[in-house]
Motif scaffolding. Structure first.
Motif, PDB file in Angstrom:
ATOM      1  N   ALA A  97      36.746  34.440  45.729  1.00 57.12           N
ATOM      2  CA  ALA A  97      37.683  35.459  45.424  1.00 57.12           C
ATOM      3  C   ALA A  97      37.991  36.323  46.584  1.00 57.12           C
ATOM      4  CB  ALA A  97      37.465  36.238  44.530  1.00 57.12           C
ATOM      5  N   ILE A 150      44.462  30.821  42.708  1.00 53.91           N
ATOM      6  CA  ILE A 150      44.656  32.058  42.100  1.00 53.91           C
ATOM      7  C   ILE A 150      45.212  31.640  40.447  1.00 53.91           C
ATOM      8  CG2 ILE A 150      45.721  34.304  41.838  1.00 53.91           C
ATOM      9  CD1 ILE A 150      45.864  34.310  45.002  1.00 53.91           C
ATOM     10  N   THR A 162      46.226  36.192  36.208  1.00 56.34           N
ATOM     11  CA  THR A 162      45.351  37.437  36.368  1.00 56.34           C
ATOM     12  C   THR A 162      46.114  38.250  37.781  1.00 56.34           C
ATOM     13  OG1 THR A 162      44.097  36.187  38.172  1.00 56.34           O
ATOM     14  CG2 THR A 162      43.409  35.864  35.670  1.00 56.34           C
ATOM     15  N   THR A 198      48.454  47.935  32.434  1.00 58.78           N
ATOM     16  CA  THR A 198      48.981  46.378  33.381  1.00 58.78           C
ATOM     17  C   THR A 198      50.292  46.046  33.109  1.00 58.78           C
ATOM     18  OG1 THR A 198      48.079  44.949  31.744  1.00 58.78           O
ATOM     19  CG2 THR A 198      46.406  45.724  33.563  1.00 58.78           C
ATOM     20  N   SER A 241      45.638  43.458  41.396  1.00 57.77           N
ATOM     21  CA  SER A 241      44.204  42.523  41.014  1.00 57.77           C
ATOM     22  C   SER A 241      44.771  40.967  40.989  1.00 57.77           C
ATOM     23  CB  SER A 241      43.305  43.172  40.202  1.00 57.77           C
ATOM     24  OG  SER A 241      44.144  42.882  38.984  1.00 57.77           O
ATOM     25  N   ALA A 242      43.760  40.090  41.383  1.00 54.76           N
ATOM     26  CA  ALA A 242      43.837  38.883  41.101  1.00 54.76           C
ATOM     27  C   ALA A 242      42.432  38.173  40.981  1.00 54.76           C
ATOM     28  CB  ALA A 242      44.696  38.251  42.212  1.00 54.76           C
ATOM     29  N   GLN A 243      42.445  37.030  40.414  1.00 53.39           N
ATOM     30  CA  GLN A 243      41.126  36.472  40.052  1.00 53.39           C
ATOM     31  C   GLN A 243      41.519  34.810  40.425  1.00 53.39           C
ATOM     32  OE1 GLN A 243      39.885  37.364  36.035  1.00 53.39           O
ATOM     33  NE2 GLN A 243      38.852  39.044  36.791  1.00 53.39           N
ATOM     34  N   THR A 265      36.172  34.497  36.593  1.00 46.78           N
ATOM     35  CA  THR A 265      36.581  36.042  35.935  1.00 46.78           C
ATOM     36  C   THR A 265      35.543  36.954  36.433  1.00 46.78           C
ATOM     37  OG1 THR A 265      35.499  35.593  33.851  1.00 46.78           O
ATOM     38  CG2 THR A 265      37.925  34.948  34.150  1.00 46.78           C
ATOM     39  N   SER A 266      34.591  36.780  37.159  1.00 48.64           N
ATOM     40  CA  SER A 266      33.532  37.658  37.416  1.00 48.64           C
ATOM     41  C   SER A 266      33.826  38.450  38.600  1.00 48.64           C
ATOM     42  CB  SER A 266      31.964  37.312  37.438  1.00 48.64           C
ATOM     43  OG  SER A 266      32.012  36.129  38.273  1.00 48.64           O
ATOM     44  N   ASN A 267      34.776  37.926  39.374  1.00 48.54           N
ATOM     45  CA  ASN A 267      34.977  38.637  40.766  1.00 48.54           C
ATOM     46  C   ASN A 267      36.535  38.476  40.916  1.00 48.54           C
ATOM     47  OD1 ASN A 267      32.317  38.721  42.586  1.00 48.54           O
ATOM     48  ND2 ASN A 267      32.290  36.933  41.304  1.00 48.54           N
ATOM     49  N   THR A 268      36.715  39.879  41.266  1.00 52.17           N
ATOM     50  CA  THR A 268      38.381  40.206  41.369  1.00 52.17           C
ATOM     51  C   THR A 268      38.563  40.765  42.601  1.00 52.17           C
ATOM     52  OG1 THR A 268      38.318  40.870  39.040  1.00 52.17           O
ATOM     53  CG2 THR A 268      40.177  41.626  40.187  1.00 52.17           C
ATOM     54  N   THR A 270      41.234  43.027  44.952  1.00 53.88           N
ATOM     55  CA  THR A 270      42.015  43.961  44.565  1.00 53.88           C
ATOM     56  C   THR A 270      42.760  44.935  45.734  1.00 53.88           C
ATOM     57  OG1 THR A 270      40.471  45.864  45.006  1.00 53.88           O
ATOM     58  CG2 THR A 270      40.837  44.896  42.631  1.00 53.88           C
TER      59      THR A 270
END
Length: 967
Positions: A575, A610, A614, A628, A657-659, A664-667, A669
């Protein structure tokens, strides 16, 4: 040597002749020499590589291959190291411009070796025969695919500031007293002669003298500026912890009573591996379990000690090294507390065990078979270290708080891990692992994998047998848990590998770890977040490469899901390759049903994508609760969203933000959620100070202790490590302005000159009258940098507000986050104090820990809201057709042309201006005498923030106004 290359080829062609590979390659000449013989299939090499990491000035730090990349080397030559190196040389030449390599640089291949299905070639850098220290470029070429898989580089973009020294080398060595102090200089036991190197410091390559100085317990690398004689660095290079078979006839054993794990364990009897015995004057060697045989005749005269083929124990506790003499049978020699010290026995046994274990899992480690010195009972406590120069492990005697470190098995294995890393990194351009954070994390992992136990320092502390130094089984996350201590930051990378061990099992994870060390992931030895991110991401990429079986990361690897998951748990994620650039929105009126926001999106990771679901816009109207909105695609890299309509008097804060799909544990921004962008709705400006003139601000407070980097109002002079990556900004924030307030402004680009040191420095505004305003807000623009030098990220930036002319203060902003440039901070005054006619702001930058701290302030403004006037289209037109006839398109296209059609009825001085809702001119299209007639003016909206604007056509006699929307 002739640089020209013959065009004659054998049927098994390679990229360039082997001779070209061993040239010292000047980039300027190489592009016209070796590269001119490159085959056609590399012509598009640069376009087939993704830039996944680069510095702000454009120098590339990491590139990865696209699936469509060309094959660079024929299949028959992919197993030949010389052919691979020639290919790597040619690839670097092809990519030289895109990599940002200086034209005057001399690039030379250092070594090429193979790890699994990957060939690694490292390159070193020099100028005029003088090497650049601790920097390398490496290429990874697939042994299966023949493709260039990745390029990593930490070569500085800057060129040398000097070519010849201004001081003599002899004057440097004579000046040791000033570098060490008179007392410590007297303790020096040896030193080497100074040699010239280039060292990157303060954003430039400085010509330096460098030499080594040894004291008891220290091996200093001393770096002195060869122009000024100034000491730049004094770095301790020691890395702290923290068999032949005899013949026949007579046989015996050589054993010792050792602690299996810690000094708290009961002693157990083991055989000593590869220890020497002198039997009747002839040397023999014990086997791996301590047995020996000889064909000599009994009785035997035996002399032995903790001295063997691979290890030699030296005691430092005022006693001679232990020697055992035996005459006659029985020949079962046992070392115990009656005839030796536990540290001798433990250090010899565990170092021997670590060597044998390392050989079993990695046959390429023949270099560890040299004799290793084990210094035990050193007259210090609570530590241990590895000395790479003398190839020695060093262990301290017991103290009031700590056990003897030579009796702690995992500490011995940790230090042996440094030895293994030295061997694996020996063929790289730097000759060793440079980044101490990786070094300490990798050493912990060596110990943890040997014992299959993540704990480091079991039994290290006297008071509590359960207290440990560190553990690989941790939840430390990058960048939250960065520490100035590389042992603690190293837990981030060791934690990632240990989570991989939990997912894949011990043997598979250990195999990947060992292979990765051979690929030499590295970075400069700094703890700044961007440097450690480079080190951690390169390690992640290398794990994927050694796990890959087909040299194509785009289709994943056998264990890629587990690798991504394990590293992501520690903030090391693909990410990081997501690039979001959220476009600022100008202040708005209340006429729109919502406010358009756009974000530029790019992903340059080696595989994955991506997850569109997200990609979100987070908006808040109260500064606490964020709702959001989903972005929708506009084109390949641009996405748009609409913030909800807000009432007049609202401050809207927002970030994107995006993943990645499956992570899903790191975003990613833009910007950080703690520092969102903001805009005001329905406000009007009542006060503005662009700092171009002195309004009587106070530059210091009586409590200030800072000795350098004090606040001044000036035209800022930028400082930087890498050109373009400013620590102190080189411009103010005001459009068309030059002045701002900065912390120190010495005309020296080096980041360690005139930054904040020694305490705090305080800047206080003049009085701001907010009386009579409706729900006033204040905004200021600032930058803050604290992520360089020692203890990066520790110093705190603080802003306070007073409503009683400074009698009392309340904190409104406190952060340890660097801003990476000018950033606005907008807030409603009543959230902190009761608005009055006696409001002041003060800005406090401080440094008590030796970091590099810089700050700046500009453009302070007061806003009053809500609006009292309507936000409708206004048209004040003179007769006979004067005015703005059309604005097209309206709303404007994103980054597209905007055309304004207008008519003049007589000759006059004309101004055509685009202004924001606060009246600030953002673009001036006309400002001149013009004749009567019909006209069209065009401009690009790319440089204008999203929002509502007014186009004003004005002459001395009339004006015409139209409202436009820029998405």
């Amino acid at each position: 040597m002739d640089r020209r290359v013959s065009r004659r080829r054998s049927s098994r062609s390679i990229l360039v002749p082997i001779a070209c590979c061993i040239l010292v390659l000047s980039i300027f000449h190489a592009l016209t020499a070796c590269a001119q013989d490159a085959p056609l299939h590399v012509a598009n090499l640069a376009r087939s590589m993704n830039i996944v990491a680069s510095s702000r000035d454009g120098a590339v730090r990491m590139m990865t291959v696209q699936p469509s990349a060309p094959v660079l080397i024929d299949e028959a030559d992919r197993q030949n190291g010389a052919s691979i190196q020639a290919t790597a040389v040619n690839a670097v030449q092809q990519l030289a411009t895109r990599l940002g390599l200086p034209l005057s640089a001399t690039i030379e291949p250092a070594a090429t070796h193979r790890v699994a299905q990957v060939w690694r070639t490292s390159f070193k850098l020099s100028y005029h025969g003088i090497p650049v220290r601790d920097r390398q470029l490496s290429t990874l070429i697939g042994a299966t695919s023949g493709k260039l898989l990745a390029v990593t580089s930490d070569f500085p973009a800057s060129e040398p500031t000097a070519l010849t020294p201004m001081i003599e080398a002899t004057s440097v060595t004579r000046n040791l007293g000033s570098y060490f102090g008179t007392d410590t200089a007297a303790a020096i036991v040896s030193q080497t002669s100074p040699s010239l190197v280039y060292v990157e410091s303060g954003g430039s390559l400085r010509l330096c003298y460098e030499f080594s100085v040894r004291q008891f317990g220290h091996a200093w690398r001393v770096t002195v500026d060869a122009i000024t004689g100034k000491l730049l660095e004094r770095k301790d290079m020691l890395e702290y912890v923290g068999s032949d078979a005899p013949t026949e006839t007579i046989q015996g054993t050589l054993q010792a009573m050792i602690h299996q794990h810690s000094p708290f364990d009961s002693l157990m009897t083991v055989g000593l591996d590869s220890a020497y015995l002198s039997i009747d004057g002839s040397r023999i060697l014990s086997d791996s379990i301590g047995n020996w045989k000889t064909d000599a005749t009994s009785p035997l005269s035996i002399v032995t000690g903790f001295y063997g083929r691979f290890a030699h124990v030296v005691r430092h506790d005022a006693k001679t090294d232990t020697v055992r003499r035996t005459l006659g049978a029985p020949y079962q020699i046992l070392w115990n507390d009656d005839n030796s010290h536990a540290a001798e026995r433990d250090a010899f046994y565990h170092a021997s065990y670590a060597r044998r274990y390392a050989h079993q899992i990695d046959t390429g480690l023949s270099a560890i078979d040299s004799q290793l010195t084990l210094n035990v009972n050193l007259d210090l406590s609570c530590n241990a270290f590895y000395d790479a120069d003398s190839v020695a492990l060093n262990f301290f005697q017991a103290g009031k708080q700590c056990s003897n470190s030579g009796e702690v098995a995992d500490v011995i294995y940790h230090e042996f891990g440094h030895r293994i890393a030295q061997v694996r990194y020996a063929n790289g351009a730097n000759g060793n692992l440079i980044n101490f954070t990786l070094g300490e994390g990798f050493a912990d992992l060596t110990s943890a994998f040997i014992r299959d136990d993540p704990r480091i320092g079991i039994g290290f502390y006297v008071a509590d047998s359960n207290q440990i130094l560190r553990t690989c089984n941790n939840t430390k996350i990058f960048p939250r848990d960065i520490s100035a201590d590389p042992h603690l930051s190293g837990e981030i990378i060791s934690g990632a590998f240990w989570d991989l061990r939990k997912l894949l099992g011990h043997d598979t994870a250990e195999k990947l770890f060992n292979a990765v060390e051979w690929l030499n992931p590295d970075a400069p030895d700094e703890t700044a977040p961007d440097i450690l991110e480079q080190a951690f991401l390169q390690t992640l990429l290398d794990v994927l490469l050694v796990d890959d079986t087909d040299n194509d990361l785009s289709n994943g690897t056998p264990h890629s899901a587990a690798i991504i998951s394990a590293f992501a748990r520690h903030g090391i994620s693909l990410a990081s390759f997501i690039q979001l650039n959220l476009r600022p929105i100008a202040d708005q009126d209340t006429s729109l049903p919502g406010y358009g926001v756009t974000v530029q999106v790019n992903y340059t990771g080696p595989f994955g994508a991506i997850d569109p679901k997200t990609l979100l816009l987070h908006c808040s109207t109260d500064g606490e609760t964020f709702k959001t909105e989903t972005f929708t695609k506009i084109n390949d890299s641009t996405y748009g969203a609409i913030t909800p309509k807000a009432n007049a008097g609202t401050i809207v804060r927002y970030y994107a933000s995006a993943q990645l799909a499956g992570d899903t544990s790191n975003t990613a921004t833009s910007p950080a959620p703690s520092q969102p962008l903001s805009f005001a709705v329905g406000f009007r400006r009542t006060y503005f100070d662009d700092c171009e003139s002195d309004r009587g601000w106070t530059l210091q407070d009586p409590s200030d202790l800072a000795t350098t980097g004090l606040w001044v109002r000036a035209v800022p002079f930028g400082t930087y490590n890498v050109a373009g990556e400013y620590v102190q900004q080189d411009t103010d924030h005001s459009p068309g302005g030059t002045m701002c307030y900065v912390t120190g402004n010495a005309r020296d680009p080096n980041i360690d000159v005139d930054d904040v040191d020694g305490g705090a420095t305080t800047l206080t505004t003049d009085t701001i009258d907010l009386s009579g305003m409706t729900s006033p807000a204040l905004r200021y623009w600032y930058y803050y940098t604290n992520d360089r030098g020692n203890a990066p990220g520790v110093p705190v930036w603080q802003t306070q507000i007073s409503a009683d002319d400074g009698a009392t203060w309340k904190t409104l902003q406190q952060t340890n986050q660097s801003t990476k440039g000018w950033t606005g901070f907008l807030f409603r005054v009543s959230d902190y104090v009761v608005p009055s006619a006696h409001v002041r702001l003060r800005f406090i930058a401080s440094d008590y820990v030796g970091a590099i701290v810089e700050a700046g302030i500009d453009d302070v403004e007061a806003l009053s809201g809500p609006e009292s006037h309507a936000s409708n289209v206004v048209a004040l037109n003179a007769a006979n057709g004067f005015g703005i006839r059309a604005v097209r398109p309206n709303p404007a296209f994103l980054h597209g042309p905007l055309t304004i059609d207008y008519s003049l009825t007589s000759r006059s001085h004309v101004t055509l201006t685009i202004k924001d809702i606060l009246g600030n001119a953002v673009a001036v299209l006309e400002d001149q005498m013009m004749e009567a007639g019909n006209y069209a003016a065009s401009l690009s909206t790319a440089a204008i923030a999203s929002g509502v604007y007014w186009v004003t056509l004005a002459t001395p006699e009339a004006q015409s106004i139209r409202r436009i929307v820029i998405p």
